[in-house]
Design a protein around this motif. Structure first.
Motif, PDB file in Angstrom:
ATOM      1  N   GLN A 167     -35.148  -4.380 -20.534  1.00  0.00           N
ATOM      2  CA  GLN A 167     -35.781  -5.680 -20.454  1.00  0.00           C
ATOM      3  C   GLN A 167     -34.909  -6.744 -21.112  1.00  0.00           C
ATOM      4  N   LEU A 168     -35.199  -8.016 -20.802  1.00  0.00           N
ATOM      5  CA  LEU A 168     -34.381  -9.110 -21.330  1.00  0.00           C
ATOM      6  C   LEU A 168     -34.339  -9.120 -22.852  1.00  0.00           C
ATOM      7  N   ASP A 169     -35.483  -8.852 -23.512  1.00  0.00           N
ATOM      8  CA  ASP A 169     -35.508  -8.944 -24.970  1.00  0.00           C
ATOM      9  C   ASP A 169     -34.781  -7.799 -25.660  1.00  0.00           C
ATOM     10  N   GLN A 170     -34.259  -6.840 -24.861  1.00  0.00           N
ATOM     11  CA  GLN A 170     -33.491  -5.739 -25.422  1.00  0.00           C
ATOM     12  C   GLN A 170     -31.985  -5.989 -25.338  1.00  0.00           C
ATOM     13  N   LEU A 171     -31.585  -7.067 -24.670  1.00  0.00           N
ATOM     14  CA  LEU A 171     -30.165  -7.388 -24.534  1.00  0.00           C
ATOM     15  C   LEU A 171     -29.653  -8.103 -25.774  1.00  0.00           C
ATOM     16  N   PRO A 172     -28.338  -7.941 -26.087  1.00  0.00           N
ATOM     17  CA  PRO A 172     -27.749  -8.684 -27.202  1.00  0.00           C
ATOM     18  C   PRO A 172     -27.872 -10.189 -26.975  1.00  0.00           C
ATOM     19  N   LEU A 173     -27.986 -10.945 -28.069  1.00  0.00           N
ATOM     20  CA  LEU A 173     -28.197 -12.381 -27.972  1.00  0.00           C
ATOM     21  C   LEU A 173     -27.052 -13.082 -27.264  1.00  0.00           C
ATOM     22  N   ASP A 174     -25.795 -12.680 -27.559  1.00  0.00           N
ATOM     23  CA  ASP A 174     -24.654 -13.348 -26.922  1.00  0.00           C
ATOM     24  C   ASP A 174     -24.623 -13.085 -25.418  1.00  0.00           C
ATOM     25  N   VAL A 175     -25.095 -11.911 -24.981  1.00  0.00           N
ATOM     26  CA  VAL A 175     -25.162 -11.619 -23.544  1.00  0.00           C
ATOM     27  C   VAL A 175     -26.204 -12.505 -22.873  1.00  0.00           C
ATOM     28  N   LEU A 176     -27.342 -12.674 -23.512  1.00  0.00           N
ATOM     29  CA  LEU A 176     -28.382 -13.537 -22.966  1.00  0.00           C
ATOM     30  C   LEU A 176     -27.883 -14.964 -22.805  1.00  0.00           C
ATOM     31  N   LEU A 177     -27.223 -15.483 -23.839  1.00  0.00           N
ATOM     32  CA  LEU A 177     -26.804 -16.881 -23.830  1.00  0.00           C
ATOM     33  C   LEU A 177     -25.663 -17.141 -22.859  1.00  0.00           C
ATOM     34  N   GLU A 178     -24.680 -16.265 -22.831  1.00  0.00           N
ATOM     35  CA  GLU A 178     -23.453 -16.536 -22.096  1.00  0.00           C
ATOM     36  C   GLU A 178     -23.464 -16.045 -20.655  1.00  0.00           C
ATOM     37  N   HIS A 179     -24.313 -15.074 -20.341  1.00  0.00           N
ATOM     38  CA  HIS A 179     -24.234 -14.460 -19.021  1.00  0.00           C
ATOM     39  C   HIS A 179     -25.526 -14.516 -18.214  1.00  0.00           C
ATOM     40  N   ILE A 180     -26.613 -14.920 -18.828  1.00  0.00           N
ATOM     41  CA  ILE A 180     -27.878 -14.902 -18.086  1.00  0.00           C
ATOM     42  C   ILE A 180     -28.564 -16.265 -18.095  1.00  0.00           C
ATOM     43  N   VAL A 181     -29.012 -16.709 -19.260  1.00  0.00           N
ATOM     44  CA  VAL A 181     -29.865 -17.896 -19.267  1.00  0.00           C
ATOM     45  C   VAL A 181     -29.113 -19.183 -18.928  1.00  0.00           C
ATOM     46  N   GLN A 182     -27.789 -19.208 -19.064  1.00  0.00           N
ATOM     47  CA  GLN A 182     -27.083 -20.430 -18.697  1.00  0.00           C
ATOM     48  C   GLN A 182     -27.117 -20.691 -17.193  1.00  0.00           C
ATOM     49  N   TRP A 183     -27.489 -19.671 -16.409  1.00  0.00           N
ATOM     50  CA  TRP A 183     -27.593 -19.840 -14.966  1.00  0.00           C
ATOM     51  C   TRP A 183     -29.020 -20.138 -14.529  1.00  0.00           C
ATOM     52  N   VAL A 184     -29.935 -20.189 -15.487  1.00  0.00           N
ATOM     53  CA  VAL A 184     -31.340 -20.465 -15.188  1.00  0.00           C
ATOM     54  C   VAL A 184     -31.576 -21.971 -15.242  1.00  0.00           C
ATOM     55  N   ASP A 185     -32.289 -22.538 -14.248  1.00  0.00           N
ATOM     56  CA  ASP A 185     -32.503 -23.981 -14.239  1.00  0.00           C
ATOM     57  C   ASP A 185     -33.521 -24.384 -15.301  1.00  0.00           C
ATOM     58  N   ALA A 186     -33.643 -25.684 -15.518  1.00  0.00           N
ATOM     59  CA  ALA A 186     -34.437 -26.197 -16.637  1.00  0.00           C
ATOM     60  C   ALA A 186     -35.910 -25.812 -16.530  1.00  0.00           C
ATOM     61  N   ASP A 187     -36.480 -25.888 -15.344  1.00  0.00           N
ATOM     62  CA  ASP A 187     -37.893 -25.565 -15.180  1.00  0.00           C
ATOM     63  C   ASP A 187     -38.170 -24.106 -15.541  1.00  0.00           C
ATOM     64  N   ASP A 188     -37.291 -23.209 -15.101  1.00  0.00           N
ATOM     65  CA  ASP A 188     -37.477 -21.793 -15.397  1.00  0.00           C
ATOM     66  C   ASP A 188     -37.200 -21.491 -16.871  1.00  0.00           C
ATOM     67  N   LEU A 189     -36.286 -22.256 -17.492  1.00  0.00           N
ATOM     68  CA  LEU A 189     -36.049 -22.079 -18.924  1.00  0.00           C
ATOM     69  C   LEU A 189     -37.310 -22.364 -19.728  1.00  0.00           C
ATOM     70  N   LEU A 190     -38.010 -23.435 -19.365  1.00  0.00           N
ATOM     71  CA  LEU A 190     -39.234 -23.788 -20.082  1.00  0.00           C
ATOM     72  C   LEU A 190     -40.295 -22.706 -19.890  1.00  0.00           C
ATOM     73  N   ALA A 191     -40.390 -22.163 -18.684  1.00  0.00           N
ATOM     74  CA  ALA A 191     -41.360 -21.098 -18.436  1.00  0.00           C
ATOM     75  C   ALA A 191     -40.975 -19.824 -19.180  1.00  0.00           C
ATOM     76  N   LEU A 192     -39.667 -19.513 -19.192  1.00  0.00           N
ATOM     77  CA  LEU A 192     -39.188 -18.314 -19.871  1.00  0.00           C
ATOM     78  C   LEU A 192     -39.396 -18.402 -21.376  1.00  0.00           C
ATOM     79  N   SER A 193     -39.259 -19.604 -21.933  1.00  0.00           N
ATOM     80  CA  SER A 193     -39.393 -19.772 -23.382  1.00  0.00           C
ATOM     81  C   SER A 193     -40.817 -19.490 -23.860  1.00  0.00           C
ATOM     82  N   ALA A 194     -41.781 -19.511 -22.958  1.00  0.00           N
ATOM     83  CA  ALA A 194     -43.176 -19.273 -23.334  1.00  0.00           C
ATOM     84  C   ALA A 194     -43.584 -17.807 -23.251  1.00  0.00           C
TER      85      ALA A 194
END
Length: 431
Positions: A2-29
């Motif tokens: 699952q996403l919360d099991q990935l290293p933080l640098d992998v999440l930031l550099e390889h996954i969430v930077q490709w997510v658009d703003a609307d989905d980022l807000l939904a994901l943050s919740a």
């Protein structure tokens, strides 16, 4: 995993930077970790620079001094709510969404409230219309495009392209995200995120241009130019009006792109910018050389006076319209004419280096300068109040501020025939 099991640098550099703003807000919740990850300031800096890159010249003075005072996420929210103002001639109802009764002229900037909070990133003006690009890659159009081709008079019936009184979406396939726009007199050319090119003279029927992957596009009054990713320059014909259009000859529909040779093969110079004019294309190279490609000959002719004035300077932007063009440099702006016989040096920041010109906007006979501090200055012919300062007894040749926009920070400006528009955010929001 699952996403919360990935290293933080992998999440930031390889996954969430490709997510658009609307989905980022939904994901943050979804959970505490995602809330931390999706509110990272570096991530929102990336989103600002990706989604609002068209507005970067208008933010130059702010971002060059210090990072956003309230963080990049707050700046994103401010930019997502930027406002569209229009004024000038309203014969094509290109300003008809302003409050109050419809008039033939709008004397001062009036907000088009329907587009607030749409995340508009770019505004372009045609002969009687506007197009706006939002951060999701959608295109909005309003006004009148007036179909025009070499086989149709300019004032013919508008059955094929009716008046659009309020902004409406241009209909693209669902997977298409437009990256940039350029408007000619009565048609528009666009580049999508995959490098494909589209053009249209009717907002209901955008057409793909087959066989090319481009890095930039521009529209003239009758044709379009495409700068391919390999550095070649193509000229493509005016888009067909539609399958039912009998006025376009078969030879026109079958025309193929024409390749234009601008730089010799043994020259290490490359094309940097292209910009459309009434009857040709202006080409600016990395070494500051200026060429004009005519509709008639399809040959590139160097403007030696402009090239000499630009030699050794840092090139920032190229814009053009009608029979004039402007190259914005680090210390001065060079304005030239289509015939190459005359150039003019424009410098409005002699006493304030932080307020240098970032962009020049051209109408038919009126002009605007966007400065680094977000001011909009206009000059030229004030037909239909296109200068945005109401009626003026003279035609000012010295740039003057549009005072009704003093409380706004201007991010972009687009001028058409005798109408004008800009994108702006309240200055107080940046304090």
């Amino acid at each position: 995993m699952q996403l919360d099991q990935l290293p933080l640098d992998v999440l930031l550099e390889h996954i969430v930077q490709w997510v658009d703003a609307d989905d980022l807000l939904a994901l943050s919740a979804t959970c505490h970790l995602m809330h931390i990850v999706c509110n990272d300031d570096r991530l929102w800096q990336h989103r600002v620079l990706t989604d609002f890159w068209h507005a970067m010249p208008g933010l130059a003075a702010i971002l060059r001094r210090q990072p956003p005072r309230h963080g990049w996420k707050q700046l994103y929210k401010i930019l997502n709510s930027q406002r569209v103002y229009t004024w000038g001639e309203n014969s094509g109802m290109q300003l008809n969404s302003c409050r109050g009764p419809m008039t033939c002229q709008v004397h001062y900037p009036c907000e088009l409230e329907m587009l607030r909070s749409k995340g508009i990133t770019q505004l372009v003006a045609g002969g009687w219309s506007f197009h706006a690009l939002d951060r999701r890659g959608r295109v909005w159009m309003w006004g009148l495009m007036r179909p025009r081709s070499p086989f149709r008079a300019i004032w013919t019936s508008c059955v094929d392209s009716p008046v659009v009184p309020i902004p409406r979406r241009v209909k693209f396939p669902s997977h298409v995200r437009i990256h940039m726009l350029s408007s000619g007199r009565s048609h528009v050319v666009a580049l999508d995120s995959a490098g494909r090119v589209w053009h249209w003279s009717n907002c209901r029927r955008p057409q793909p241009v087959p066989g090319c992957r481009a890095s930039s596009v521009t529209a003239t009054w009758r044709l379009s130019a495409i700068l391919l990713k390999d550095g070649r320059l193509w000229m493509i014909p005016y888009p067909s009006i539609g399958d039912s259009d009998s006025s376009a000859s078969p030879s026109t529909r079958e025309k193929q792109p024409i390749e234009i040779h601008v730089i010799n093969d043994n020259d290490d110079d490359k094309i940097l910018y292209i910009a459309g004019m009434a009857a040709g294309v202006i080409v600016l190279t990395q070494k500051g050389r200026v060429f004009h490609v005519s509709h008639c000959s399809y040959r590139a002719c160097e403007h030696e006076r402009a090239s000499a004035a630009l030699a050794g300077r840092q090139l920032i932007a190229l814009t053009s319209q009608h029979d004039q063009y402007a190259v914005v440099c680090d210390t001065v702006t060079v304005i030239g004419r289509m015939d190459g016989e005359e150039i003019r040096l424009l410098d409005i920041a002699a006493e304030d280096e932080d307020d240098a010109i970032q962009k020049i906007a051209f109408g038919d006979f009126h002009f605007g300068a966007l400065t680094r501090k977000g001011r909009l200055l206009t000059w030229g012919v004030h037909w239909s109040s296109a200068l945005g300062r109401g009626y003026e007894p003279t035609w000012p040749q010295i740039p003057q501020a549009v005072n009704s926009l003093d409380r706004m920070h201007i991010l972009d400006a687009a001028f058409g025939g005798h109408h004008s528009g800009c994108l702006a955010i309240p200055r107080e929001a940046l304090l």
